[in-house]
Design a protein around this motif. Structure first.
Motif, PDB file in Angstrom:
ATOM      1  N   HIS A   1      -9.328  -2.503  -8.778  1.00  0.00           N
ATOM      2  CA  HIS A   1      -8.674  -1.248  -8.399  1.00  0.00           C
ATOM      3  C   HIS A   1      -8.467  -0.377  -9.630  1.00  0.00           C
ATOM      4  O   HIS A   1      -8.100  -0.890 -10.700  1.00  0.00           O
ATOM      5  CB  HIS A   1      -7.314  -1.518  -7.742  1.00  0.00           C
ATOM      6  CG  HIS A   1      -7.403  -2.291  -6.458  1.00  0.00           C
ATOM      7  ND1 HIS A   1      -7.753  -1.713  -5.268  1.00  0.00           N
ATOM      8  CD2 HIS A   1      -7.207  -3.610  -6.199  1.00  0.00           C
ATOM      9  CE1 HIS A   1      -7.763  -2.634  -4.325  1.00  0.00           C
ATOM     10  NE2 HIS A   1      -7.433  -3.794  -4.860  1.00  0.00           N
TER      11      HIS A   1
ATOM     12  N   ARG B   1      -5.612  -1.627   0.042  1.00  0.00           N
ATOM     13  CA  ARG B   1      -6.027  -0.303  -0.427  1.00  0.00           C
ATOM     14  C   ARG B   1      -4.790   0.464  -0.907  1.00  0.00           C
ATOM     15  O   ARG B   1      -4.185   1.224  -0.148  1.00  0.00           O
ATOM     16  CB  ARG B   1      -6.705   0.486   0.697  1.00  0.00           C
ATOM     17  CG  ARG B   1      -7.960  -0.166   1.278  1.00  0.00           C
ATOM     18  CD  ARG B   1      -9.158  -0.009   0.342  1.00  0.00           C
ATOM     19  NE  ARG B   1     -10.371  -0.534   0.960  1.00  0.00           N
ATOM     20  CZ  ARG B   1     -10.788  -1.798   0.868  1.00  0.00           C
ATOM     21  NH1 ARG B   1     -10.050  -2.679   0.186  1.00  0.00           N
ATOM     22  NH2 ARG B   1     -11.910  -2.194   1.432  1.00  0.00           N
TER      23      ARG B   1
ATOM     24  N   GLU C   1       0.827  -1.210   0.000  1.00  0.00           N
ATOM     25  CA  GLU C   1       0.000   0.000   0.000  1.00  0.00           C
ATOM     26  C   GLU C   1       0.863   1.263   0.000  1.00  0.00           C
ATOM     27  O   GLU C   1       0.444   2.310  -0.505  1.00  0.00           O
ATOM     28  CB  GLU C   1      -0.917   0.002   1.222  1.00  0.00           C
ATOM     29  CG  GLU C   1      -2.072  -0.984   1.124  1.00  0.00           C
ATOM     30  CD  GLU C   1      -2.973  -0.954   2.344  1.00  0.00           C
ATOM     31  OE1 GLU C   1      -4.078  -1.520   2.258  1.00  0.00           O
ATOM     32  OE2 GLU C   1      -2.571  -0.375   3.387  1.00  0.00           O
TER      33      GLU C   1
END
Length: 564
Positions: free
Chosen positions: A332, A313, A290
């Motif tokens: 994503h 994320r 991330e």
């Protein structure tokens, strides 16, 4: 001026003579096996059935090797592994209705893992086609519809002249990136009818290249070359496209750490200074990824397992190279590059500029140290020792196949495959019963190295019949069965969720005695003697079974907010 499409291949005198005077006694099934041989196939898997007998009769007039399994689903798993190991389309011969439908779970796994399987099924006689209910044995209202949502493409040959082109078109589809299973069906009467058509010779079914758009790879190269903290996630697409060498060169050019997904095991050297290995179910790894300001994802859709159960994320810019258009940016936002991994990595190698980051390897060591400390704190020494024993016993160039069992979950994260395309599991679709029949298919593809299959007792019960296949073909497969008396991972899930398990406990056979009844040597081992017994079994020619009674535990999950 002559154009390529104006060129016509002219037959030689021998080809012309053979075409004008085909051998007698051929039927539609001969056109099937002749086409497969013309495309380069040498081996076919399957199971005969009433409507498919025309094809199976033709096999005895061909040079193709037939490997018959005892259950269609297992035949599909064997073909899947053969396709993964060889990179060739693996023919799978099936009969109508129940036989065809029994292969569906295997074809789903092949689709999820991009394994090139060419399934060829019979159909009811031509007069019954069209969606009616004519009362034929094995009849389905629309057989092809049962496969439409699973395979890459569906092809039907309703006349003998359509057979070579339909199979060649399917072959090309299976081997065009992304690889995958395809479906061909041919009516019984078309397969059985005598044919006077010429013998099928060379067929052209060259796969299409999926080339990246240069403006996209130029932007990607610029982003990666200028990144402060680049990182790479390498998925199964790197393995399927044989691009691990290019991946390594790009990672070294950029000093970019690499983590491999479970489907991408072996895509990057395990012990490389830039290797984050495969600890995707760990918050330390997730945090590191991330934090990357540019993240290159190659050959992965970042699905449930690859994204730490969708807790991942990314905060930086994501570049995704993916041959499956449906997976591009599906989870994503990214600079999406629809391309074969090998061709896209080559383009990046040609356009990216070198960046040096002396601290990259140290940051990788820190992450791996945190992961190791977390696992060590859970006192899971039995599970770790078993994985170490398996690795020590398995020869370096031997492939391994893993079912959905607790030791496999450990292996996804912590097992060093010691090479590309050497570790495979059914985590693509997650069905049981994959490991042993898949290992048989791998042994057919390359019998020069012993092959390891790892199952729990629950998954083993799906595949017991294939001990007969292993013995019949004398295949060098050692089957390690972890016997914990039930569906171990489901037992854990249910206990965690509901306090106690239901429907997870199994009455099972004496696996050693059962394997010996098939003429396959078996041994009951212990955690302390596993390495010795497994080493001996793998070194012994032919099939063998090693049974380990043991109850294993999973490492604690570390999803969002659960680090430490």
């Amino acid at each position: 001026m002559t154009h390529d499409h104006d060129l016509v291949l002219r037959p030689t005198a021998a080809q012309r003579e053979a075409a004008l005077n085909p051998p007698p006694g051929r039927n539609g099934g001969d056109l099937v096996v002749e086409t497969l041989a013309g495309l380069g196939a040498t081996t076919v898997f399957g199971l005969p059935g009433q409507h498919a007998l025309g094809v199976f009769d033709a096999l005895r007039r061909s040079s193709l090797r037939y490997v018959g399994l005892r259950v269609e689903n297992n035949a599909g798993f064997a073909a899947d592994a053969y396709g993964r190991i060889t990179g060739e389309a693996a023919p799978l011969l099936l009969s109508t209705g129940p036989g065809a439908l029994t292969s569906l779970a295997a074809l789903q796994e092949a689709a999820a893992a991009s394994a090139p399987v060419l399934a060829i099924s019979s159909q009811i006689p031509s007069p019954g086609l069209g969606g009616g209910r004519h009362g034929y044995l094995h009849e389905l209202p629309d057989q092809a519809a049962s496969f439409q949502g699973v395979v890459k493409s569906v092809h039907t040959a309703r006349t003998q002249s359509q057979i070579p082109s339909a199979i060649a078109e399917a072959w090309k589809s299976a081997l065009t990136a992304p690889h995958g299973p395809v479906w061909v069906e041919i009516p019984q009467d078309v397969l059985l009818a005598p044919t006077s058509l010429p013998v099928v010779t060379a067929m052209d079914a060259t796969p299409d290249d999926l080339v990246p758009r240069p403006e996209l790879t130029s932007v990607a190269a610029e982003l990666l070359s200028g990144a402060a903290r680049p990182a790479i996630i390498a998925g199964g697409g790197v393995v399927r496209s044989d691009a691990s060498g290019k991946l390594r060169r790009l990672a070294e050019l950029l000093d970019a750490p690499v983590v491999t997904t479970y489907g991408g095991k072996g895509a990057f050297p395990w012990a490389h200074p830039l290797s984050l290995q495969s600890w995707l179910e760990d918050r330390h790894t997730t945090d590191f990824l991330e934090d990357a300001d540019v993240l290159l994802v190659v050959g992965s859709g970042l699905g449930e397992l690859s994204s730490n159960y969708h807790t991942f994320r990314p905060r930086g810019r994501v570049i995704q190279i993916e041959a499956d258009l449906g997976k591009l940016e599906s989870n994503h936002p990214a600079l999406g590059i629809h391309a074969d991994a090998r061709l896209a990595l080559q383009a990046l190698l040609e356009t990216a500029t070198e960046r040096r980051d002396p601290g990259a390897a140290e940051r990788v060591r820190e992450v791996l140290s945190r992961v190791s400390d977390r696992i060590a704190s859970q006192e899971l020494t039995l599970e770790q020792s078993l994985l170490t024993a398996v690795r020590r016993a398995l020869p370096a160039r031997s492939p391994s196949f893993w079912d959905m069992t607790i030791l496999s979950y450990w292996a996804w994260c912590g097992f060093d495959p010691r090479g590309t395309n050497l570790m495979h599991s059914s985590q693509g679709s997650g069905g049981l019963g994959y490991a042993f029949p898949a290992a048989l298919g791998a042994a057919v593809a390359d019998p020069t190295h012993p092959v390891l299959a790892v199952s729990g007792d629950g998954g083993a019960l799906y595949s017991i019949a294939e001990l007969a296949t292993a013995r019949q073909h004398d295949l060098p497969v050692t089957w390690l069965i972890i016997d914990d008396g039930g569906y171990g991972i489901l037992r854990e899930y249910m206990t965690d969720a509901f306090g106690e398990p239901t429907a997870t406990e199994l009455t099972r056979p004496d696996y050693v005695a059962l394997s010996e009844s098939f003429g396959v040597p078996g041994v009951r081992t212990t955690p302390e003697s596993l390495e010795t017994d497994l080493t001996r079994a793998l070194a012994t020619p032919g099939p063998s079974v090693v049974v380990l009674p043991a109850v294993l535990r999973m490492f604690a999950p570390t999803h969002l907010g659960q680090g430490g």
